[in-house]
Design a protein around this motif. Structure first.
Motif, PDB file in Angstrom:
ATOM      1  N   THR A   1     -54.655 -27.458 144.397  1.00 10.15           N
ATOM      2  CA  THR A   1     -54.825 -27.644 142.958  1.00 10.15           C
ATOM      3  C   THR A   1     -55.275 -26.354 142.315  1.00 10.15           C
ATOM      4  OG1 THR A   1     -57.016 -28.472 143.468  1.00 10.15           O
ATOM      5  CG2 THR A   1     -55.323 -30.096 142.993  1.00 10.15           C
ATOM      6  N   ALA A   2     -56.146 -25.648 143.000  1.00  8.84           N
ATOM      7  CA  ALA A   2     -56.607 -24.377 142.451  1.00  8.84           C
ATOM      8  C   ALA A   2     -55.494 -23.347 142.480  1.00  8.84           C
ATOM      9  CB  ALA A   2     -57.805 -23.871 143.237  1.00  8.84           C
TER      10      ALA A   2
ATOM     11  N   VAL B   1     -48.631 -31.619 142.811  1.00  7.92           N
ATOM     12  CA  VAL B   1     -48.070 -30.266 142.906  1.00  7.92           C
ATOM     13  C   VAL B   1     -48.563 -29.390 141.752  1.00  7.92           C
ATOM     14  CG1 VAL B   1     -45.926 -28.942 142.693  1.00  7.92           C
ATOM     15  CG2 VAL B   1     -46.027 -30.923 144.209  1.00  7.92           C
ATOM     16  N   LEU B   2     -48.549 -29.962 140.550  1.00  6.75           N
ATOM     17  CA  LEU B   2     -48.898 -29.174 139.374  1.00  6.75           C
ATOM     18  C   LEU B   2     -50.402 -29.143 139.108  1.00  6.75           C
ATOM     19  CD1 LEU B   2     -46.021 -30.304 136.967  1.00  6.75           C
ATOM     20  CD2 LEU B   2     -46.190 -28.182 138.235  1.00  6.75           C
ATOM     21  N   GLY B   3     -51.149 -29.973 139.822  1.00  6.41           N
ATOM     22  CA  GLY B   3     -52.592 -29.992 139.636  1.00  6.41           C
ATOM     23  C   GLY B   3     -53.015 -30.580 138.306  1.00  6.41           C
ATOM     24  N   ILE B   4     -52.291 -31.588 137.861  1.00  3.92           N
ATOM     25  CA  ILE B   4     -52.624 -32.239 136.587  1.00  3.92           C
ATOM     26  C   ILE B   4     -52.633 -33.751 136.795  1.00  3.92           C
ATOM     27  CG2 ILE B   4     -51.695 -30.396 135.126  1.00  3.92           C
ATOM     28  CD1 ILE B   4     -49.118 -31.926 134.867  1.00  3.92           C
ATOM     29  N   PRO B   5     -53.271 -34.513 135.903  1.00  2.00           N
ATOM     30  CA  PRO B   5     -53.291 -35.971 136.060  1.00  2.00           C
ATOM     31  C   PRO B   5     -51.895 -36.580 135.876  1.00  2.00           C
ATOM     32  CG  PRO B   5     -54.990 -35.217 134.533  1.00  2.00           C
ATOM     33  CD  PRO B   5     -54.115 -34.059 134.786  1.00  2.00           C
ATOM     34  N   VAL B   6     -51.709 -37.753 136.484  1.00  2.00           N
ATOM     35  CA  VAL B   6     -50.409 -38.437 136.375  1.00  2.00           C
ATOM     36  C   VAL B   6     -50.089 -38.739 134.907  1.00  2.00           C
ATOM     37  CG1 VAL B   6     -49.086 -40.494 137.028  1.00  2.00           C
ATOM     38  CG2 VAL B   6     -50.629 -39.443 138.670  1.00  2.00           C
ATOM     39  N   GLY B   7     -51.111 -39.114 134.162  1.00  2.00           N
ATOM     40  CA  GLY B   7     -50.899 -39.424 132.747  1.00  2.00           C
ATOM     41  C   GLY B   7     -50.336 -38.223 131.993  1.00  2.00           C
ATOM     42  N   THR B   8     -50.802 -37.037 132.373  1.00  2.00           N
ATOM     43  CA  THR B   8     -50.296 -35.828 131.728  1.00  2.00           C
ATOM     44  C   THR B   8     -48.834 -35.578 132.101  1.00  2.00           C
ATOM     45  OG1 THR B   8     -52.521 -34.916 131.857  1.00  2.00           O
ATOM     46  CG2 THR B   8     -50.755 -33.367 131.376  1.00  2.00           C
TER      47      THR B   8
ATOM     48  N   GLN C   1     -58.009 -31.309 132.094  1.00  2.00           N
ATOM     49  CA  GLN C   1     -58.935 -32.044 132.951  1.00  2.00           C
ATOM     50  C   GLN C   1     -59.269 -33.401 132.321  1.00  2.00           C
ATOM     51  OE1 GLN C   1     -62.733 -30.066 133.613  1.00  2.00           O
ATOM     52  NE2 GLN C   1     -62.275 -30.088 135.777  1.00  2.00           N
ATOM     53  N   GLU C   2     -59.199 -34.448 133.132  1.00  2.00           N
ATOM     54  CA  GLU C   2     -59.517 -35.780 132.614  1.00  2.00           C
ATOM     55  C   GLU C   2     -61.010 -35.879 132.306  1.00  2.00           C
ATOM     56  OE1 GLU C   2     -57.045 -39.433 134.105  1.00  2.00           O
ATOM     57  OE2 GLU C   2     -57.462 -38.123 135.793  1.00  2.00           O
ATOM     58  N   PRO C   3     -61.379 -36.479 131.174  1.00  2.00           N
ATOM     59  CA  PRO C   3     -62.809 -36.654 130.872  1.00  2.00           C
ATOM     60  C   PRO C   3     -63.483 -37.487 131.963  1.00  2.00           C
ATOM     61  CG  PRO C   3     -61.433 -37.183 128.969  1.00  2.00           C
ATOM     62  CD  PRO C   3     -60.501 -37.007 130.136  1.00  2.00           C
TER      63      PRO C   3
END
Lengths: 181, 240
Positions: free
Chosen positions: B42-43, A153-160, B148-150
């Motif tokens: 995502t965008a 939903v937030l468009g971020i990685p799970v780790g974040t 953004q993930e590396p």
């Protein structure tokens, strides 16, 4: 009928199926919008905006088990836009007396005012958090979505999501979080 | 304090009124538009600014000169000038009529084919794609790049259609793909679901390509500079 099946009909342009999805999820979207904005009337209007946007993008959106993650995605964007507009007009609004129970429907008005007062107190507390941490905490506490879904939903990685949630919990440690999560 | 205060149920009558108002609204015939666009969720979350009026009815067959291989860059001065003005406008309206992140200014990669030139700009916080044709300039961007993930050991990541559009008559359909690749990659070929083989343009770890259909990207073949295939892989489907 599942959300996925109804969404298939929605994509084919069947508005009745969209009406069923509205009835199914309007309350959840409304609760999220009210908790984000603290104003009953605004939250009601934003529910309509969220569903209008969802309809407009129906051909480009794929729905899995539930439509809710996508609805929360749209609701997040819509409430963000509302907050931006509110910030711009805050100075002007500050000169207007706050609205209270001056309606005739006393019980209903009291119910709404109570809900608004509760949500505004929470909003005031959560506004102390950085925006990114706040949105993760809100989504975690209010949406019932998994961390993976929140990441989507937030468009971020799970780790974040995990790190922001942990940081938010540390910041508002105590009664606020432990009761809710 | 409870972070999840109880929210009363919406009044059923008001809910029905809202529902019928919504259904009435969506049953209205949409106004005629010469273009439509889609962007992934995502965008959307990352705050998108899209202003695309690239191909108008005066240019009905804009995709006819499309080639699967990108063209060698020509004079990019006018392109950078037009795109720069669009970025300036983004910054001028930043946080008021648009997203609140600054426009990126570093050019990562330029893709030229048919009548369209695409420039991918990147910055510390954001990336923006500028699309320019003889009839217009459009941009599509997102913020929160710091999250953004590396790329790590992966050869590619984030391959996804970033813009898709078509006019109301179904002509001039197009899909734009963006993504990231390892510096070890020298060539990227995208296979689409409708059978196209599209060679993407690579620059500064970024990938850019477009094709004249709404066919989704299916597979990618990555080779090094000498032509040795490094990896062939399906492009993950993004559920939106």
């Amino acid at each position: 009928m599942t959300d996925e099946e109804l969404w298939g009909q929605v994509r084919a342009g069947v508005s009745e199926a969209f009406g069923m999805l509205f009835e199914r999820h309007a309350q959840a979207v409304f609760a999220y919008c009210l908790r984000r904005t603290g104003t009953w009337a605004v939250a009601e209007d934003l529910v309509s905006v969220v569903f209008m946007e969802t309809w407009r993008k129906r051909t480009s959106v794929t729905v899995g088990e539930s439509l809710l993650p996508w609805l929360y995605t749209v609701a997040l964007g819509v409430t963000r836009n509302h907050q931006r507009a509110r910030t711009r007009y805050r100075a002007a609004l500050g000169k207007v007396a706050p609205q209270h129970a001056d309606d005739d429907h006393a019980d209903d008005v009291a119910r709404r005012v109570d809900a608004e007062a509760r949500t505004r107190a929470v909003i005031a507390e959560l506004e102390k958090l950085p925006a990114g941490d706040r949105e993760v905490l809100e989504m975690s506490a209010w949406s019932g979505l998994s961390q993976a879904q929140i990441a989507q939903v937030l468009g971020i990685p799970v780790g974040t999501v995990k790190s922001r949630l942990a940081r938010a919990q540390r910041t508002v440690r105590g009664a606020l979080v432990e009761e809710a999560l | 304090m409870n972070i999840t205060p109880d929210i009363p149920q919406l009044d059923p009558m008001r809910l029905q009124v809202r529902k019928h108002a919504l259904l009435n609204e969506i049953s209205q015939k949409p106004s005629r538009r010469w273009w439509r666009f889609t962007v992934p969720a995502t965008a959307l979350v990352a705050a998108v600014a899209v202003t695309l009026v690239l191909w108008t009815p005066t240019n009905q067959d804009a995709s006819a000169a499309w080639t699967a291989e990108p063209r060698a860059p020509g004079d990019l001065g006018p392109v950078f000038a037009d795109c720069g003005r669009t970025l300036d406008r983004h910054d001028a309206e930043r946080g008021v009529n648009g997203p609140d992140w600054p426009a990126p200014r570093d050019v990562a990669v330029v893709d030229q084919r048919a009548d369209m030139t695409m420039v991918q700009y990147i910055g510390p916080q954001s990336e923006m794609l500028c699309l320019r044709t003889p009839t217009g300039v459009g941009t599509n961007g997102r913020g929160n790049l710091q999250d953004q993930e590396p790329l790590g050991d992966r050869l590619f990541a984030d391959f996804a259609p970033s813009v898709g559009m078509y006019d109301v008559d179904g002509r001039n359909a197009m899909t734009v793909l963006t993504g990231r690749v390892s510096r070890a990659v020298g060539k990227v070929v995208i296979s689409t679901e409708d059978g196209l083989q599209v060679t993407a343009t690579i620059g500064n770890g970024r990938v850019l390509a477009w094709w004249p259909s709404l066919g989704k990207p299916k597979d990618v073949r990555l080779s090094d500079e000498t032509g040795v295939v490094l990896q062939t892989a399906p492009i993950p489907v993004k559920h939106r």
